[in-house]
Motif scaffolding. Structure first.
Motif, mmCIF file in Angstrom:
data_model
loop_
_atom_site.group_PDB
_atom_site.id
_atom_site.type_symbol
_atom_site.label_atom_id
_atom_site.label_comp_id
_atom_site.label_asym_id
_atom_site.label_seq_id
_atom_site.Cartn_x
_atom_site.Cartn_y
_atom_site.Cartn_z
ATOM 1 N N UNK A 199 0.861 -1.182 0.000
ATOM 2 C CA UNK A 199 0.000 0.000 0.000
ATOM 3 C C UNK A 199 0.895 1.227 0.000
ATOM 4 N N UNK A 200 0.606 2.153 -0.881
ATOM 5 C CA UNK A 200 1.455 3.335 -1.034
ATOM 6 C C UNK A 200 1.104 4.412 -0.013
ATOM 7 N N UNK A 201 2.114 4.894 0.735
ATOM 8 C CA UNK A 201 1.986 6.047 1.602
ATOM 9 C C UNK A 201 2.854 7.157 1.023
ATOM 10 N N UNK A 202 2.975 8.278 1.732
ATOM 11 C CA UNK A 202 3.653 9.437 1.148
ATOM 12 C C UNK A 202 5.107 9.150 0.778
ATOM 13 N N UNK A 238 -3.255 9.205 6.581
ATOM 14 C CA UNK A 238 -2.513 9.735 7.726
ATOM 15 C C UNK A 238 -1.018 9.415 7.668
ATOM 16 N N UNK A 239 -0.603 8.557 6.736
ATOM 17 C CA UNK A 239 0.780 8.046 6.727
ATOM 18 C C UNK A 239 1.097 7.364 8.056
ATOM 19 N N UNK A 268 -6.512 6.551 15.054
ATOM 20 C CA UNK A 268 -6.772 7.153 13.745
ATOM 21 C C UNK A 268 -7.633 8.407 13.885
ATOM 22 N N UNK A 269 -8.722 8.297 14.630
ATOM 23 C CA UNK A 269 -9.630 9.429 14.778
ATOM 24 C C UNK A 269 -8.936 10.618 15.439
ATOM 25 N N UNK A 270 -8.149 10.334 16.468
ATOM 26 C CA UNK A 270 -7.498 11.428 17.198
ATOM 27 C C UNK A 270 -6.399 12.079 16.370
ATOM 28 N N UNK A 271 -5.580 11.272 15.690
ATOM 29 C CA UNK A 271 -4.502 11.846 14.882
ATOM 30 C C UNK A 271 -5.059 12.619 13.698
ATOM 31 N N UNK A 287 4.160 9.319 9.969
ATOM 32 C CA UNK A 287 4.942 10.319 9.243
ATOM 33 C C UNK A 287 4.017 11.492 8.920
ATOM 34 N N UNK A 288 3.879 12.425 9.848
ATOM 35 C CA UNK A 288 2.931 13.521 9.635
ATOM 36 C C UNK A 288 3.360 14.406 8.465
#
Length: 275
Positions: free
Chosen positions: A12-15, A42-43, A69-72, A139-140
């Motif tokens: 799965x591709x992230x940033x 969200x990375x 997930x929800x909090x970030x 990774x924000x």
């Protein structure tokens, strides 16, 4: 067990990386209480291991990941907005995006713990509380660094320049005894000192890491690292290519199953660009 018999999930591709994960109940336990997530929006990559033998371990691990997930997702926007504002104002105080992200990650873990603890109290599970470990990397957007989140004894490893390094520290009675030199009568390996849910407060570990192109990060539950020697994990990560990280996940699970598969097993690999 031959890794060919296990599914090979597509990356799965992230940033800045590609990630793939695989989980299995193992050979002994009927239910798989492990959960993992790979969230491109969200990375974020994370592994949660519901407390074995406790009430609703699968529910706890799934709920904890949902909370994170929800909090970030909510916390990441103020950090990104602050970076954009300060970038346009050379007279402003320098804003550290990584510090902001670390605070957001710690808040997310506290929120997940509070949510699970409230569920335990509401449902009368104080004597046999549901709980879970949680280990992740985030990774924000706007941050040059990778943020790690850790509670419990799931692990985070980094493979770089031919060497595998454990980045997390097991929050267990066993690890504490080793560090204090009490090796004559070591306690069981699976007695947790920290977990999300059982207690009203936690002592999570949130750290920033500088990532390099070609880095491979492994997140796994103790069903993997408790069964497969360090050198074999290192060899599996060292021999894999970015497009075949699903194969490496299958290989690691097969090694744990061949070693007995006494617990649920989860492996997630994130391969950063450049290799």
């Amino acid at each position: 067990m031959d890794s060919d018999t296990l599914a090979r999930p597509a990356p799965i591709r992230l940033a800045a990386c590609s990630a793939s994960g695989l989980t299995d109940a193992g050979r002994v336990r009927r239910e798989n209480q492990d959960r993992f997530l790979i969230d491109p929006a969200l990375n974020l990559v994370a592994v949660a291991d519901g407390m074995g033998g406790h009430a609703c371990g699968a529910r706890a691990s799934a709920a904890a990941l949902d909370c994170i997930v929800a909090r970030l997702a909510a916390e990441a926007l103020p950090c990104a907005h602050a970076d954009a504002t300060l970038a346009g104002d050379p007279e402003a105080t320098v804003h550290d995006a990584s510090a902001c992200a670390m605070r957001a990650a710690a808040d997310a873990l506290d929120h997940a713990n509070a949510t699970l603890h409230a569920m335990n109290l509401r449902e009368g599970l104080a004597r046999r509380a549901m709980g879970t470990t949680l280990t992740g990397i985030w990774h924000p957007r706007g941050s040059a660094q990778l943020i790690s989140l850790h509670v419990g004894d799931s692990r985070l490893y980094r493979y770089r320049d031919g060497a595998l390094v454990q980045l997390s520290r097991d929050q267990t009675l066993y690890q504490q005894a080793l560090e204090h030199g009490a090796i004559e009568h070591l306690p069981p390996r699976n007695v947790l000192l920290q977990a999300l849910g059982p207690l009203p407060s936690i002592a999570p570990v949130v750290e920033a890491h500088a990532w390099l192109p070609g880095d491979r990060y492994l997140l796994c539950s103790d069903g993997l690292h408790g069964e497969v020697p360090h050198r074999e994990i290192e060899a599996a990560l060292g021999s894999t290519k970015p497009h075949a990280i699903g194969d490496a996940c299958a290989r690691l699970l097969a090694l744990a199953l061949d070693a007995g598969g006494k617990d649920n097993i989860t492996a997630v690999i994130a391969c950063f660009d450049g290799a």
